[in-house]
Design a protein around this motif. Structure first.
Motif, PDB file in Angstrom:
ATOM      1  N   GLU A   1       0.960  -0.867   0.215  1.00 38.09           N
ATOM      2  CA  GLU A   1      -0.273   0.102   0.057  1.00 38.09           C
ATOM      3  C   GLU A   1       0.814   1.628  -0.288  1.00 38.09           C
ATOM      4  OE1 GLU A   1      -3.153   2.216   2.921  1.00 38.09           O
ATOM      5  OE2 GLU A   1      -3.049   0.162   2.929  1.00 38.09           O
ATOM      6  N   LEU A   2       2.078   1.221   1.210  1.00 38.49           N
ATOM      7  CA  LEU A   2       2.729   2.453   0.524  1.00 38.49           C
ATOM      8  C   LEU A   2       3.468   2.447  -0.227  1.00 38.49           C
ATOM      9  CD1 LEU A   2       4.873   4.969   2.351  1.00 38.49           C
ATOM     10  CD2 LEU A   2       5.477   3.150   3.226  1.00 38.49           C
ATOM     11  N   ALA A   3       3.895   1.755  -0.831  1.00 38.45           N
ATOM     12  CA  ALA A   3       4.834   1.903  -2.080  1.00 38.45           C
ATOM     13  C   ALA A   3       3.128   2.174  -3.617  1.00 38.45           C
ATOM     14  CB  ALA A   3       4.659   0.292  -3.435  1.00 38.45           C
ATOM     15  N   HIS A   4       2.306   1.744  -3.459  1.00 41.73           N
ATOM     16  CA  HIS A   4       1.662   2.292  -4.341  1.00 41.73           C
ATOM     17  C   HIS A   4       1.009   4.047  -3.741  1.00 41.73           C
ATOM     18  CE1 HIS A   4      -0.404  -0.749  -6.901  1.00 41.73           C
ATOM     19  NE2 HIS A   4       0.367  -1.580  -6.239  1.00 41.73           N
ATOM     20  N   THR A   5       1.239   4.661  -2.653  1.00 43.37           N
ATOM     21  CA  THR A   5       1.119   5.625  -2.118  1.00 43.37           C
ATOM     22  C   THR A   5       2.051   6.873  -2.799  1.00 43.37           C
ATOM     23  OG1 THR A   5      -0.305   4.526  -0.083  1.00 43.37           O
ATOM     24  CG2 THR A   5       0.254   7.377  -0.573  1.00 43.37           C
ATOM     25  N   LEU A   6       3.268   6.129  -2.417  1.00 40.22           N
ATOM     26  CA  LEU A   6       4.268   6.986  -2.417  1.00 40.22           C
ATOM     27  C   LEU A   6       4.371   7.328  -4.302  1.00 40.22           C
ATOM     28  CD1 LEU A   6       7.502   5.556  -0.586  1.00 40.22           C
ATOM     29  CD2 LEU A   6       6.204   7.938  -0.235  1.00 40.22           C
ATOM     30  N   ILE A   7       4.286   5.981  -4.833  1.00 43.47           N
ATOM     31  CA  ILE A   7       4.659   6.294  -6.209  1.00 43.47           C
ATOM     32  C   ILE A   7       3.420   7.390  -6.497  1.00 43.47           C
ATOM     33  CG2 ILE A   7       4.004   5.568  -8.748  1.00 43.47           C
ATOM     34  CD1 ILE A   7       5.455   2.711  -7.630  1.00 43.47           C
ATOM     35  N   GLY A   8       1.981   6.975  -5.971  1.00 47.56           N
ATOM     36  CA  GLY A   8       0.976   7.420  -6.597  1.00 47.56           C
ATOM     37  C   GLY A   8       1.356   9.240  -6.240  1.00 47.56           C
ATOM     38  N   HIS A   9       2.135   9.407  -5.333  1.00 48.33           N
ATOM     39  CA  HIS A   9       2.323  10.903  -5.093  1.00 48.33           C
ATOM     40  C   HIS A   9       2.923  11.656  -5.653  1.00 48.33           C
ATOM     41  CE1 HIS A   9       2.974  14.527  -1.894  1.00 48.33           C
ATOM     42  NE2 HIS A   9       3.963  14.309  -1.985  1.00 48.33           N
ATOM     43  N   TYR A  10       4.413  10.788  -5.839  1.00 44.91           N
ATOM     44  CA  TYR A  10       5.552  11.653  -7.270  1.00 44.91           C
ATOM     45  C   TYR A  10       5.730  11.182  -8.769  1.00 44.91           C
ATOM     46  CZ  TYR A  10       7.417  12.382  -2.255  1.00 44.91           C
ATOM     47  OH  TYR A  10       7.994  13.044  -1.577  1.00 44.91           O
ATOM     48  N   GLY A  11       4.805  10.610  -8.869  1.00 43.15           N
ATOM     49  CA  GLY A  11       4.459  10.102 -10.213  1.00 43.15           C
ATOM     50  C   GLY A  11       5.366   8.882 -10.618  1.00 43.15           C
ATOM     51  N   SER A  12       6.051   8.587 -10.289  1.00 43.35           N
ATOM     52  CA  SER A  12       6.829   7.570 -10.936  1.00 43.35           C
ATOM     53  C   SER A  12       8.435   7.303  -9.981  1.00 43.35           C
ATOM     54  CB  SER A  12       7.536   8.137 -11.865  1.00 43.35           C
ATOM     55  OG  SER A  12       8.668   8.939 -11.492  1.00 43.35           O
ATOM     56  N   LEU A  13       8.566   5.495 -10.003  1.00 45.99           N
ATOM     57  CA  LEU A  13       9.753   5.174  -9.285  1.00 45.99           C
ATOM     58  C   LEU A  13      10.473   6.176  -9.216  1.00 45.99           C
ATOM     59  CD1 LEU A  13      10.299   3.014  -7.068  1.00 45.99           C
ATOM     60  CD2 LEU A  13      11.010   1.875  -9.604  1.00 45.99           C
ATOM     61  N   SER A  14      11.453   6.670 -10.490  1.00 44.17           N
ATOM     62  CA  SER A  14      12.783   7.836 -10.150  1.00 44.17           C
ATOM     63  C   SER A  14      11.432   8.631  -9.657  1.00 44.17           C
ATOM     64  CB  SER A  14      12.376   7.751 -11.378  1.00 44.17           C
ATOM     65  OG  SER A  14      11.919   8.345 -12.360  1.00 44.17           O
ATOM     66  N   GLY A  15      10.738   9.313  -9.649  1.00 47.86           N
ATOM     67  CA  GLY A  15      10.164  10.370  -8.829  1.00 47.86           C
ATOM     68  C   GLY A  15      10.412  10.174  -7.216  1.00 47.86           C
ATOM     69  N   VAL A  16      10.122   8.946  -7.142  1.00 48.29           N
ATOM     70  CA  VAL A  16       9.687   8.543  -5.105  1.00 48.29           C
ATOM     71  C   VAL A  16      11.437   8.473  -5.152  1.00 48.29           C
ATOM     72  CG1 VAL A  16       9.880   6.786  -3.580  1.00 48.29           C
ATOM     73  CG2 VAL A  16       7.605   7.330  -5.510  1.00 48.29           C
ATOM     74  N   PHE A  17      12.598   8.415  -5.823  1.00 51.47           N
ATOM     75  CA  PHE A  17      13.969   7.982  -5.570  1.00 51.47           C
ATOM     76  C   PHE A  17      14.206   9.520  -5.396  1.00 51.47           C
ATOM     77  CE2 PHE A  17      14.111   3.503  -8.013  1.00 51.47           C
ATOM     78  CZ  PHE A  17      13.662   2.923  -6.493  1.00 51.47           C
ATOM     79  N   ASP A  18      14.056  10.314  -6.315  1.00 56.28           N
ATOM     80  CA  ASP A  18      14.675  11.526  -6.508  1.00 56.28           C
ATOM     81  C   ASP A  18      13.862  12.580  -5.439  1.00 56.28           C
ATOM     82  OD1 ASP A  18      16.154  11.164  -8.947  1.00 56.28           O
ATOM     83  OD2 ASP A  18      14.376  11.585 -10.032  1.00 56.28           O
ATOM     84  N   ALA A  19      13.509  12.059  -4.894  1.00 57.78           N
ATOM     85  CA  ALA A  19      12.220  12.855  -3.916  1.00 57.78           C
ATOM     86  C   ALA A  19      13.292  13.210  -2.430  1.00 57.78           C
ATOM     87  CB  ALA A  19      11.059  12.347  -3.240  1.00 57.78           C
ATOM     88  N   ASP A  20      13.409  14.694  -2.790  1.00 54.79           N
ATOM     89  CA  ASP A  20      14.407  14.994  -0.813  1.00 54.79           C
ATOM     90  C   ASP A  20      13.501  14.023   0.403  1.00 54.79           C
ATOM     91  OD1 ASP A  20      14.312  17.105   1.531  1.00 54.79           O
ATOM     92  OD2 ASP A  20      15.859  17.882   0.313  1.00 54.79           O
ATOM     93  N   PRO A  21      14.825  13.667   0.948  1.00 56.34           N
ATOM     94  CA  PRO A  21      14.308  12.980   2.200  1.00 56.34           C
ATOM     95  C   PRO A  21      12.899  13.424   3.048  1.00 56.34           C
ATOM     96  CG  PRO A  21      16.888  12.851   1.873  1.00 56.34           C
ATOM     97  CD  PRO A  21      16.205  13.729   0.641  1.00 56.34           C
ATOM     98  N   LYS A  22      13.160  14.551   3.763  1.00 55.99           N
ATOM     99  CA  LYS A  22      12.670  15.380   4.505  1.00 55.99           C
ATOM    100  C   LYS A  22      11.680  15.175   3.356  1.00 55.99           C
ATOM    101  CE  LYS A  22      12.635  19.682   7.250  1.00 55.99           C
ATOM    102  NZ  LYS A  22      10.791  20.266   6.827  1.00 55.99           N
ATOM    103  N   ASP A  23      11.219  15.668   2.610  1.00 50.59           N
ATOM    104  CA  ASP A  23       9.914  16.029   2.002  1.00 50.59           C
ATOM    105  C   ASP A  23       9.763  14.608   1.828  1.00 50.59           C
ATOM    106  OD1 ASP A  23       8.086  17.743   0.204  1.00 50.59           O
ATOM    107  OD2 ASP A  23       8.515  15.367  -0.547  1.00 50.59           O
ATOM    108  N   LEU A  24      10.599  13.235   1.733  1.00 54.43           N
ATOM    109  CA  LEU A  24       9.607  12.151   1.831  1.00 54.43           C
ATOM    110  C   LEU A  24       8.728  11.928   3.542  1.00 54.43           C
ATOM    111  CD1 LEU A  24      11.975  10.147   0.122  1.00 54.43           C
ATOM    112  CD2 LEU A  24       9.743   9.866  -0.229  1.00 54.43           C
TER     113      LEU A  24
END
Length: 225
Positions: A46-69
């Motif tokens: 569920e968390l994986a789906h939520t993160l990809i939904g929020h950041y738009g893609s897998l690479s978007g999740v990896f590129d997100a600022d840790p503080k924003d995460l």
């Protein structure tokens, strides 16, 4: 009763990775797998789906600022650090595939080496790659991060770097994150200034490579030097 009801699922996923690799995995399944290692007692699907939904893609999740995460996505600090490490680890892995004394005696070799330097970088960066007389890499030095229009890429810094690493020749390299591979007028102007400065001390600029997306532009290949 098993304290971790997800254990069987996790074992099946890990076995699938060992047997098949991850090429057939969906993006959310790859992220779910990574999350196993920082969330041992939680359903990570569920968390994986939520993160990809929020950041738009897998690479978007990896590129997100840790503080924003942590603040926006509500993940733990351990999770944020793990996810943000992926681009940097990919870059280190790519660089590690080259021998310490990589030979850059062609545009293809120089392009591959340069692309490895910029793997996972979100901001524009400027490198000077120092080569010996056999076109072997002595040192790849990060001189600046920021747009080249504002970058203090003074010829003096280039000359100092080339002399410090006993370069017979140098390759200039920078990236255009999310942009065109074509050089800007600032790119061309900076290259001319650096070329003139290094020629005065008998050090040749053999190429200036611009990395963008999954490719690169070579000044040498396009007769821009």
């Amino acid at each position: 009763m098993d304290k971790n009801p997800h254990k069987g699922h996790r074992q099946r996923v890990k076995k699938r990775v060992i047997n098949e690799g991850i090429d057939s995995f969906e993006d959310h399944q790859i992220l779910e797998l990574l999350l196993f290692y920082c969330l041992p007692m939680k359903d990570t699907n569920e968390l994986a789906h939520t993160l990809i939904g929020h950041y738009g893609s897998l690479s978007g999740v990896f590129d997100a600022d840790p503080k924003d995460l942590c603040d926006t996505a509500g993940v733990t600090e351990n999770t944020a650090v793990l996810l943000s490490l992926i681009p940097a680890l990919a870059r280190r892995y790519q660089q590690g595939k080259f021998k310490q004394k990589a030979v850059l005696n062609s545009t293809t070799a120089a392009g591959a080496y340069t692309m490895a330097l910029f793997t996972g970088r979100l901001n524009e960066a400027f490198y000077v790659i120092c080569l010996d007389s056999q076109n072997q890499v002595n040192q790849a030095t990060l001189l600046h991060e920021g747009t080249i229009n504002e970058a203090p890429v003074y010829p003096r810094l280039i000359v100092e770097t080339a002399l410090r690493h006993q370069a017979a020749s140098i390759i200039l390299a920078h990236n255009h994150p999310g942009g065109s591979r074509q050089p800007s007028s600032a790119d061309v102007a900076v290259t001319k200034k650096i070329k003139a400065a290094t020629e005065a001390i008998a050090i040749t600029v053999v190429d200036h490579i611009i990395v963008a997306g999954d490719g690169y532009y070579s000044f040498a290949e396009n007769r821009m030097l």
